[in-house]
Design a protein around this motif. Structure first.
Motif, PDB file in Angstrom:
ATOM      1  N   GLU A   3      82.654 -13.338  31.295  1.00 47.19           N
ATOM      2  CA  GLU A   3      82.179 -13.810  32.586  1.00 47.19           C
ATOM      3  C   GLU A   3      82.905 -13.073  33.696  1.00 47.19           C
ATOM      4  OE1 GLU A   3      81.769 -18.016  33.328  1.00 47.19           O
ATOM      5  OE2 GLU A   3      81.990 -18.379  31.188  1.00 47.19           O
ATOM      6  N   ASN A   4      82.275 -13.025  34.869  1.00 52.79           N
ATOM      7  CA  ASN A   4      82.920 -12.441  36.034  1.00 52.79           C
ATOM      8  C   ASN A   4      83.690 -13.520  36.769  1.00 52.79           C
ATOM      9  OD1 ASN A   4      81.928  -9.872  35.599  1.00 52.79           O
ATOM     10  ND2 ASN A   4      80.050 -10.256  36.715  1.00 52.79           N
ATOM     11  N   HIS A   5      84.951 -13.263  37.005  1.00 51.97           N
ATOM     12  CA  HIS A   5      85.808 -14.213  37.701  1.00 51.97           C
ATOM     13  C   HIS A   5      86.365 -13.551  38.952  1.00 51.97           C
ATOM     14  CE1 HIS A   5      85.616 -17.022  34.384  1.00 51.97           C
ATOM     15  NE2 HIS A   5      85.899 -16.040  33.561  1.00 51.97           N
ATOM     16  N   HIS A   6      85.655 -13.717  40.052  1.00 51.75           N
ATOM     17  CA  HIS A   6      86.100 -13.193  41.333  1.00 51.75           C
ATOM     18  C   HIS A   6      86.792 -14.331  42.068  1.00 51.75           C
ATOM     19  CE1 HIS A   6      83.788  -9.484  40.933  1.00 51.75           C
ATOM     20  NE2 HIS A   6      82.876 -10.237  40.353  1.00 51.75           N
ATOM     21  N   LEU A   7      88.073 -14.151  42.349  1.00 52.13           N
ATOM     22  CA  LEU A   7      88.834 -15.206  43.009  1.00 52.13           C
ATOM     23  C   LEU A   7      89.295 -14.744  44.387  1.00 52.13           C
ATOM     24  CD1 LEU A   7      91.119 -16.365  40.060  1.00 52.13           C
ATOM     25  CD2 LEU A   7      88.938 -17.334  40.778  1.00 52.13           C
ATOM     26  N   GLN A  11      92.636 -19.026  45.808  1.00 52.55           N
ATOM     27  CA  GLN A  11      92.291 -19.383  44.432  1.00 52.55           C
ATOM     28  C   GLN A  11      93.195 -18.649  43.445  1.00 52.55           C
ATOM     29  OE1 GLN A  11      88.175 -18.134  44.692  1.00 52.55           O
ATOM     30  NE2 GLN A  11      87.485 -20.254  44.427  1.00 52.55           N
ATOM     31  N   LEU A  12      93.425 -17.382  43.705  1.00 49.03           N
ATOM     32  CA  LEU A  12      94.280 -16.591  42.828  1.00 49.03           C
ATOM     33  C   LEU A  12      95.714 -17.119  42.852  1.00 49.03           C
ATOM     34  CD1 LEU A  12      94.423 -14.207  40.889  1.00 49.03           C
ATOM     35  CD2 LEU A  12      94.797 -12.709  42.864  1.00 49.03           C
ATOM     36  N   ALA A  13      96.218 -17.465  44.024  1.00 47.44           N
ATOM     37  CA  ALA A  13      97.576 -18.016  44.123  1.00 47.44           C
ATOM     38  C   ALA A  13      97.688 -19.328  43.353  1.00 47.44           C
ATOM     39  CB  ALA A  13      97.944 -18.219  45.593  1.00 47.44           C
ATOM     40  N   ILE A  14      96.672 -20.168  43.471  1.00 50.25           N
ATOM     41  CA  ILE A  14      96.672 -21.462  42.770  1.00 50.25           C
ATOM     42  C   ILE A  14      96.605 -21.258  41.258  1.00 50.25           C
ATOM     43  CG2 ILE A  14      95.272 -23.525  42.315  1.00 50.25           C
ATOM     44  CD1 ILE A  14      94.642 -23.542  45.368  1.00 50.25           C
ATOM     45  N   ILE A  15      95.710 -20.406  40.806  1.00 56.44           N
ATOM     46  CA  ILE A  15      95.570 -20.218  39.359  1.00 56.44           C
ATOM     47  C   ILE A  15      96.824 -19.571  38.777  1.00 56.44           C
ATOM     48  CG2 ILE A  15      94.420 -17.960  39.228  1.00 56.44           C
ATOM     49  CD1 ILE A  15      93.076 -20.903  37.317  1.00 56.44           C
ATOM     50  N   GLN A  16      97.510 -18.746  39.567  1.00 52.78           N
ATOM     51  CA  GLN A  16      98.759 -18.143  39.081  1.00 52.78           C
ATOM     52  C   GLN A  16      99.826 -19.213  38.849  1.00 52.78           C
ATOM     53  OE1 GLN A  16      99.169 -15.025  42.069  1.00 52.78           O
ATOM     54  NE2 GLN A  16      98.659 -13.480  40.529  1.00 52.78           N
ATOM     55  N   VAL A  17      99.860 -20.210  39.710  1.00 52.28           N
ATOM     56  CA  VAL A  17     100.786 -21.334  39.497  1.00 52.28           C
ATOM     57  C   VAL A  17     100.450 -22.028  38.187  1.00 52.28           C
ATOM     58  CG1 VAL A  17     101.511 -23.611  40.356  1.00 52.28           C
ATOM     59  CG2 VAL A  17     101.253 -21.700  41.961  1.00 52.28           C
ATOM     60  N   LEU A  18      99.165 -22.256  37.951  1.00 53.93           N
ATOM     61  CA  LEU A  18      98.750 -22.933  36.719  1.00 53.93           C
ATOM     62  C   LEU A  18      99.009 -22.061  35.489  1.00 53.93           C
ATOM     63  CD1 LEU A  18      95.450 -24.653  37.909  1.00 53.93           C
ATOM     64  CD2 LEU A  18      97.734 -25.655  37.666  1.00 53.93           C
ATOM     65  N   TRP A  19      98.817 -20.752  35.592  1.00 51.03           N
ATOM     66  CA  TRP A  19      99.131 -19.873  34.464  1.00 51.03           C
ATOM     67  C   TRP A  19     100.621 -19.944  34.139  1.00 51.03           C
ATOM     68  CZ3 TRP A  19      96.029 -15.370  36.956  1.00 51.03           C
ATOM     69  CH2 TRP A  19      94.667 -15.464  36.596  1.00 51.03           C
ATOM     70  N   ARG A  69      94.804 -27.803  34.721  1.00 47.60           N
ATOM     71  CA  ARG A  69      95.154 -26.706  33.824  1.00 47.60           C
ATOM     72  C   ARG A  69      94.109 -25.611  33.988  1.00 47.60           C
ATOM     73  NH1 ARG A  69      92.137 -26.514  29.001  1.00 47.60           N
ATOM     74  NH2 ARG A  69      90.668 -28.243  28.864  1.00 47.60           N
ATOM     75  N   PRO A  70      94.487 -24.372  33.769  1.00 43.08           N
ATOM     76  CA  PRO A  70      93.522 -23.275  33.930  1.00 43.08           C
ATOM     77  C   PRO A  70      92.552 -23.225  32.759  1.00 43.08           C
ATOM     78  CG  PRO A  70      95.626 -22.412  33.172  1.00 43.08           C
ATOM     79  CD  PRO A  70      95.825 -23.889  33.430  1.00 43.08           C
ATOM     80  N   LEU A  71      91.311 -22.897  33.043  1.00 41.80           N
ATOM     81  CA  LEU A  71      90.305 -22.691  32.003  1.00 41.80           C
ATOM     82  C   LEU A  71      90.004 -21.208  31.808  1.00 41.80           C
ATOM     83  CD1 LEU A  71      87.686 -25.516  32.679  1.00 41.80           C
ATOM     84  CD2 LEU A  71      89.475 -25.436  30.922  1.00 41.80           C
ATOM     85  N   ILE A  72      90.458 -20.389  32.722  1.00 40.67           N
ATOM     86  CA  ILE A  72      90.234 -18.948  32.622  1.00 40.67           C
ATOM     87  C   ILE A  72      91.565 -18.260  32.372  1.00 40.67           C
ATOM     88  CG2 ILE A  72      88.102 -18.889  33.949  1.00 40.67           C
ATOM     89  CD1 ILE A  72      89.715 -18.139  36.410  1.00 40.67           C
ATOM     90  N   GLN A  73      91.499 -17.161  31.639  1.00 40.57           N
ATOM     91  CA  GLN A  73      92.697 -16.419  31.280  1.00 40.57           C
ATOM     92  C   GLN A  73      92.995 -15.333  32.313  1.00 40.57           C
ATOM     93  OE1 GLN A  73      94.540 -17.305  28.525  1.00 40.57           O
ATOM     94  NE2 GLN A  73      93.078 -18.993  28.483  1.00 40.57           N
ATOM     95  N   GLN A  74      94.269 -15.029  32.437  1.00 37.31           N
ATOM     96  CA  GLN A  74      94.698 -14.000  33.380  1.00 37.31           C
ATOM     97  C   GLN A  74      94.045 -12.655  33.060  1.00 37.31           C
ATOM     98  OE1 GLN A  74      98.936 -13.774  33.800  1.00 37.31           O
ATOM     99  NE2 GLN A  74      98.796 -12.491  35.616  1.00 37.31           N
ATOM    100  N   THR A  75      93.922 -12.332  31.792  1.00 35.60           N
ATOM    101  CA  THR A  75      93.312 -11.050  31.415  1.00 35.60           C
ATOM    102  C   THR A  75      91.850 -10.971  31.852  1.00 35.60           C
ATOM    103  OG1 THR A  75      92.847 -11.937  29.212  1.00 35.60           O
ATOM    104  CG2 THR A  75      94.840 -10.601  29.455  1.00 35.60           C
ATOM    105  N   GLU A  76      91.125 -12.100  31.773  1.00 34.55           N
ATOM    106  CA  GLU A  76      89.724 -12.126  32.200  1.00 34.55           C
ATOM    107  C   GLU A  76      89.612 -11.852  33.699  1.00 34.55           C
ATOM    108  OE1 GLU A  76      88.579 -16.075  31.203  1.00 34.55           O
ATOM    109  OE2 GLU A  76      88.178 -15.619  29.110  1.00 34.55           O
ATOM    110  N   VAL A  77      90.465 -12.497  34.472  1.00 37.91           N
ATOM    111  CA  VAL A  77      90.443 -12.337  35.928  1.00 37.91           C
ATOM    112  C   VAL A  77      90.856 -10.919  36.304  1.00 37.91           C
ATOM    113  CG1 VAL A  77      91.451 -13.139  38.102  1.00 37.91           C
ATOM    114  CG2 VAL A  77      90.822 -14.791  36.330  1.00 37.91           C
ATOM    115  N   SER A  78      91.910 -10.422  35.676  1.00 38.00           N
ATOM    116  CA  SER A  78      92.377  -9.062  35.967  1.00 38.00           C
ATOM    117  C   SER A  78      91.287  -8.048  35.682  1.00 38.00           C
ATOM    118  CB  SER A  78      93.609  -8.726  35.127  1.00 38.00           C
ATOM    119  OG  SER A  78      94.676  -9.569  35.460  1.00 38.00           O
ATOM    120  N   HIS A  79      90.642  -8.183  34.524  1.00 38.89           N
ATOM    121  CA  HIS A  79      89.582  -7.243  34.148  1.00 38.89           C
ATOM    122  C   HIS A  79      88.449  -7.263  35.169  1.00 38.89           C
ATOM    123  CE1 HIS A  79      86.992  -4.832  31.636  1.00 38.89           C
ATOM    124  NE2 HIS A  79      86.038  -5.717  31.838  1.00 38.89           N
TER     125      HIS A  79
END
Length: 129
Positions: A3-7, A11-19, A69-79
């Motif tokens: 999936e495409n995860h454009h943050l 949103q990116l700052a928040i998900i990084q805290v959760l990661w 909790r995050p449902l998406i992985q850091q690698t997915e978002v980075s890619h």
């Protein structure tokens, strides 16, 4: 299918805290974002609720608190985000992207060695189909 995860930045700052934490309450996310982002509790809570609707996070209730909790992985978002950047700025030309990165960043000899290995590995993968 990936999936495409454009943050957006928040949103990116928040998900990084959760990661980093694996899960967190709204107040914990709010605190972790300080001092760079001094946001109201309700702002963080609203953003987490929107991210949940988008399928990026999930929550469970514990007493009166929601624990996210995050449902998406850091690698997915980075890619997704790097691919989008390469497409938008360099019309998909990965070599131009790499040249820009290498010219704009300080790169150690260890990092260059690692990059060369990644390139060799990718070449082998392409040869072996």
């Amino acid at each position: 299918m990936t999936e495409n995860h454009h943050l957006a930045r928040l949103q990116l700052a928040i998900i990084q805290v959760l990661w980093d934490r694996k899960e967190a309450k709204v107040a914990e996310v709010q605190e972790a974002l300080k001092p760079d982002r001094d946001l109201a509790y309700t702002t963080v809570g609203t953003m987490l609720a929107k991210m949940e609707v988008n399928g990026q996070v999930d929550h469970r209730s514990e007493g009166r608190s929601n624990i996210y909790r995050p449902l998406i992985q850091q690698t997915e978002v980075s890619h997704t985000m790097v691919s989008d950047l390469a497409e938008r700025l360099f019309q998909g030309d990965v070599s131009q992207l790499m040249c820009s990165l290498l010219d704009g960043c300080e790169v150690s000899s260890e990092e260059l060695t690692r990059l060369k290995k990644l390139i060799r590995d990718k070449e082998k993968e392409l040869r072996n189909g």
